[in-house]
Write a protein that holds these residues in place. Structure first.
Motif, short mmCIF file in Angstrom:
data_model
loop_
_atom_site.label_atom_id
_atom_site.label_comp_id
_atom_site.label_asym_id
_atom_site.label_seq_id
_atom_site.Cartn_x
_atom_site.Cartn_y
_atom_site.Cartn_z
N ILE A 181 0.88 -1.16 0.00
CA ILE A 181 0.00 0.00 0.00
C ILE A 181 0.92 1.22 0.00
O ILE A 181 1.65 1.46 0.96
N VAL A 182 0.89 1.95 -1.11
CA VAL A 182 1.80 3.08 -1.27
C VAL A 182 1.03 4.38 -1.09
O VAL A 182 0.11 4.67 -1.85
N ASN A 183 1.41 5.16 -0.08
CA ASN A 183 0.85 6.50 0.05
C ASN A 183 1.77 7.45 -0.72
O ASN A 183 2.95 7.56 -0.39
N VAL A 184 1.20 8.10 -1.73
CA VAL A 184 2.03 8.91 -2.64
C VAL A 184 2.27 10.32 -2.11
O VAL A 184 2.91 11.13 -2.77
N GLY A 185 1.76 10.63 -0.92
CA GLY A 185 1.94 11.97 -0.37
C GLY A 185 1.00 12.96 -1.04
O GLY A 185 0.07 12.58 -1.74
N SER A 186 1.27 14.24 -0.83
CA SER A 186 0.37 15.28 -1.34
C SER A 186 1.11 16.25 -2.25
O SER A 186 2.20 16.71 -1.93
N VAL A 187 0.47 16.54 -3.39
CA VAL A 187 1.00 17.57 -4.29
C VAL A 187 0.88 18.95 -3.62
O VAL A 187 1.85 19.69 -3.51
N GLY A 188 -0.31 19.27 -3.13
CA GLY A 188 -0.62 20.66 -2.80
C GLY A 188 -0.63 21.02 -1.33
O GLY A 188 -0.82 22.20 -1.01
N GLN A 189 -0.45 20.04 -0.45
CA GLN A 189 -0.40 20.38 0.98
C GLN A 189 0.32 19.28 1.77
O GLN A 189 -0.26 18.58 2.58
N PRO A 190 1.64 19.11 1.53
CA PRO A 190 2.40 18.05 2.22
C PRO A 190 2.35 18.24 3.74
O PRO A 190 2.30 19.37 4.21
N ARG A 191 2.31 17.12 4.47
CA ARG A 191 2.25 17.21 5.94
C ARG A 191 3.33 16.37 6.61
O ARG A 191 3.16 15.91 7.74
N ASP A 192 4.43 16.13 5.92
CA ASP A 192 5.51 15.33 6.52
C ASP A 192 6.70 16.22 6.89
O ASP A 192 7.81 15.72 7.09
N GLY A 193 6.47 17.51 6.98
CA GLY A 193 7.54 18.43 7.37
C GLY A 193 8.39 18.91 6.21
O GLY A 193 9.29 19.72 6.39
N ASN A 194 8.10 18.42 5.03
CA ASN A 194 8.82 18.85 3.82
C ASN A 194 7.83 19.59 2.92
O ASN A 194 6.88 18.99 2.42
N PRO A 195 8.02 20.91 2.73
CA PRO A 195 7.02 21.67 1.96
C PRO A 195 7.00 21.36 0.46
O PRO A 195 6.06 21.75 -0.24
N ALA A 196 8.01 20.64 -0.07
CA ALA A 196 8.05 20.34 -1.51
C ALA A 196 6.89 19.42 -1.91
O ALA A 196 6.50 18.53 -1.16
N ALA A 197 6.33 19.66 -3.10
CA ALA A 197 5.24 18.84 -3.62
C ALA A 197 5.69 17.39 -3.78
O ALA A 197 6.81 17.12 -4.23
N SER A 198 4.83 16.45 -3.41
CA SER A 198 5.15 15.03 -3.49
C SER A 198 4.43 14.39 -4.68
O SER A 198 3.28 14.71 -4.96
#
Ligand code: ZN
Length: 242
Positions: A181-198
């Motif tokens: 199960i792959v969570n691809v992160g967020s393009v527009g509002q990352p919440r893992d402490g890294n502001p770069a789009a995922s």
């Protein structure tokens, strides 16, 4: 086959454009969107148009459905609810019809997509730890399921003995007999402490899944959020990735 898989654009046009540019250099054959194109940000219509142009297979997120009255506002915290109501007021009929047409799950020969979890996908539960992953693995008929919703990229791996592990690295080499199960992160509002789009690339020949990050102009995206009268915290959080 190379899939470009992304999620949680959240009406952030600057982040989406940066990701689309990065994908253009990556020879993607097919795009997949794991939901929440809208909500939080200032450009819902523009983001729907950009995603439509990619001709992606797209599943519904909670914000997508709530913005067209297919999901209850009771689910959301006050700031998110405010953004849903604002978004609803911005959508034209064509954009609303597009969001209404989205289904909860998608499956092809290679993979499955769902915004939250495969058990009761219409409840949009959060897969925040390995203790919540088994029901989705039980219901998964393919080796890979791509999810979004938490805005935190990472991979749940179920091995042959049905033990579940968590992998937070950027490049995953797929092994036979494992399920993922792959969570691809967020393009527009990352919440893992890294502001770069995922965003994510799944290469079926190389048997790799890669999570990638790309910087974008979060200051501009934040200014537009403030100018639109949306809650200020929705702008501030873009700078810190929380
Ligand atoms: Zn989201």
């Amino acid at each position: 086959m190379r899939y470009g898989i992304f999620s949680d654009v959240h009406s952030n046009l600057e982040a989406l454009e940066a990701v689309i540019k990065a994908y253009a250099r990556a020879s993607i054959d097919k795009y997949l969107c794991v939901g929440d194109i809208v909500g939080y940000g200032a450009n819902p219509g523009e983001c729907i148009a950009k995603v439509s142009l990619l001709q992606s297979a797209t599943v519904a997120g909670n914000h997508d459905w709530a913005s067209v009255d297919l999901f209850s506002l009771d689910y959301f915290n006050p700031r998110a609810a405010k953004a849903v109501i604002w978004t609803k007021g911005k959508l034209n009929k064509q954009e609303a019809d597009f969001l209404k047409s989205l289904e909860l799950t998608f499956k092809n020969d290679d993979l499955t997509l769902v915004h939250g979890t495969l058990d009761d996908p219409a409840l949009f539960n959060y897969l925040t730890g390995i203790q919540f992953a088994s029901p989705t693995f039980e219901l998964l008929n393919s080796a890979l399921c791509f999810v979004g919703h938490t805005h935190v990229p990472g991979v749940f791996i179920q091995d042959k003995a049905r033990r579940i592990h968590y992998f937070s690295g950027l490049t995953l080499e797929l092994k036979k007999n494992n399920k993922y199960i792959v969570n691809v992160g967020s393009v527009g509002q990352p919440r893992d402490g890294n502001p770069a789009a995922s965003y994510c690339i799944y290469d079926t020949d190389k048997k790799t899944v890669c999570i990638k990050r790309i910087d974008y102009d979060f200051k501009l995206a934040g200014k537009k959020i403030i100018a639109a009268g949306l809650p200020g915290l929705l702008a501030e959080r873009l700078a810190v990735g929380r």
